[in-house]
Design an enzyme around this catalytic site. Sequence first.
Site, PDB file in Angstrom:
ATOM      1  N   GLY A  32       9.157   5.486  -7.119  1.00 19.26           N
ATOM      2  CA  GLY A  32       7.893   4.773  -7.081  1.00 19.26           C
ATOM      3  C   GLY A  32       7.024   5.114  -5.891  1.00 19.26           C
ATOM      4  N   TYR A  52      10.908 -12.701  -5.285  1.00 20.92           N
ATOM      5  CA  TYR A  52      10.111 -11.558  -4.793  1.00 20.92           C
ATOM      6  C   TYR A  52       8.858 -12.065  -4.076  1.00 20.92           C
ATOM      7  CZ  TYR A  52       7.518  -7.135  -4.904  1.00 20.92           C
ATOM      8  OH  TYR A  52       6.808  -6.006  -4.558  1.00 20.92           O
ATOM      9  N   SER A  70       2.364  -6.898  -0.766  1.00 26.13           N
ATOM     10  CA  SER A  70       1.942  -7.033  -2.158  1.00 26.13           C
ATOM     11  C   SER A  70       0.789  -8.019  -2.212  1.00 26.13           C
ATOM     12  CB  SER A  70       3.120  -7.564  -3.000  1.00 26.13           C
ATOM     13  OG  SER A  70       2.702  -7.919  -4.301  1.00 26.13           O
ATOM     14  N   THR A  92      11.315   4.462   3.960  1.00 24.22           N
ATOM     15  CA  THR A  92      12.456   3.836   3.295  1.00 24.22           C
ATOM     16  C   THR A  92      12.145   3.678   1.804  1.00 24.22           C
ATOM     17  OG1 THR A  92      11.746   1.523   3.581  1.00 24.22           O
ATOM     18  CG2 THR A  92      12.905   2.556   5.422  1.00 24.22           C
ATOM     19  N   GLY A  93      13.196   3.579   0.993  1.00 20.62           N
ATOM     20  CA  GLY A  93      12.977   3.527  -0.462  1.00 20.62           C
ATOM     21  C   GLY A  93      12.297   4.777  -0.965  1.00 20.62           C
ATOM     22  N   ALA A  94      12.768   5.943  -0.479  1.00 18.45           N
ATOM     23  CA  ALA A  94      12.014   7.189  -0.615  1.00 18.45           C
ATOM     24  C   ALA A  94      12.200   7.920  -1.939  1.00 18.45           C
ATOM     25  CB  ALA A  94      12.390   8.141   0.529  1.00 18.45           C
TER      26      ALA A  94
END
Length: 337
Positions: free
Chosen positions: A21, A158, A145, A16-18
Site C-alpha cells: 500500500g 482503528y 488518517s 515502516t510498513g514498506a
Amino acid sequence: MAITLNRLRDQVIVVTGATSGNGLAIVEAAVRRGAAVVATARNAAALEALRDRLTADGGRLALCVADVSDMAAVERVAAVAVEAFGGFDTWVNNAGIGTYGTLEQVPIADHRRVFDVNYFGVLHGSLVAARHLRGRGGAIVTIGSILSDRAIVEQGPYCATKHAVQALTDTLRMELEKEGAGISVTLIKPGAIDTPFPEHARNFMDQPPRLPPPLYAPSVVADAVLFACETPRRTIYVGGGGLVASLLSRAAPRLSDRILELVGTAAQQAPADPGDPTRRDNLYAPRVDALRGSQAVGARQSSTALQAQKLNPVILLLGVVGAGIAVALSRPKDVSR
C-alpha cells in the site's frame, strides 16, 4: 536550532510498513527520486523481492524485518540505517493494521493488537527517530488518517488509534520545538486510499469489507510524504473527499454522526467483491502484500486539495473557518422566551 531539511536525493529515509500500500508507494517514489531507503516490514519475502527489483535499477535500499510493536525491533531498524548509510534524515511511521466490526464484536486482544501496532509502533518509531535526529535535524512523518478527526462505525479500534496518533504527534512536535531539536514533525491524513487494507484487516462483519469512495491511488500519499520530507508542515490532508469529511465533522458533528449511522456500514461492505483471499487478515502475521487492493474500484491519480496545501497551508485554516461560519449562519436563531 532552525529546521533545515535536505533535498530528497541527499536523504536517507526509513519507511515502516514498506511492502504494501502506501508504504510501498513511498519507497518506490523515494528511490526513483534518488533517496536511499531503509525499508522495514514483517514480510521478509516481500522485502527481499522489493530490494531485488529496486536495486536492479540502481536504487539504494537496505532492509530490516521488524514488527513495529516491538521496541527492540524498531531500534534494530535505526541500527541498520546507521550501518548501511551512516544514519537517516527522515523517519516515516507508516505501518498499520485494522479490524472491521463493532466494538463488541472485536475481541479485546484484537483491540490491543491494533493499538500495539498503530499507536505504540508510531511511539517507538518517533522516540527512536527523535533520539537519532536531535541536534542534527531531520523529519518525522507519520501516516494518520481523516479518521484522526472523525470516527466511523465498524472501525472503532482503528479510529481510536488514529485519534491517539494525532495527540502523540502534536505532543512530540511541541516537545521537540520547545527544546530546539531542529526536527520537523508532520501528520499526513489520507482519505480512502486504494490499498490492500480492507483485505488485510480482520473482518467481523457479515460481508467483505471495502473502502468507501472517493478513493485515491497510493502514489498520492507518497507525493504528500515526500513533500513533507523536504518541507516542514504540521498537517497534510490527502484527498478532497477526506478533507470535506473532516471539515463537516468539525462544523456539524451531530449531522456527521447521523450520516454515518445511516450509511457507514453499507458504504464499507462489498458483498459481490471479497477481494483476494490470500491477503485476508494480517493482524498477527503478514499475508500477501501488494501496492493496490484487488477489489474492482476506481482510484484518482491526483488530489487538487493536496496540491493546494503544498502551495499554501493557510488554505486548511480558511476551509475550517469557512465551514464553521457557513454552519453557524445556517442554524436557526433561538426564538425561545
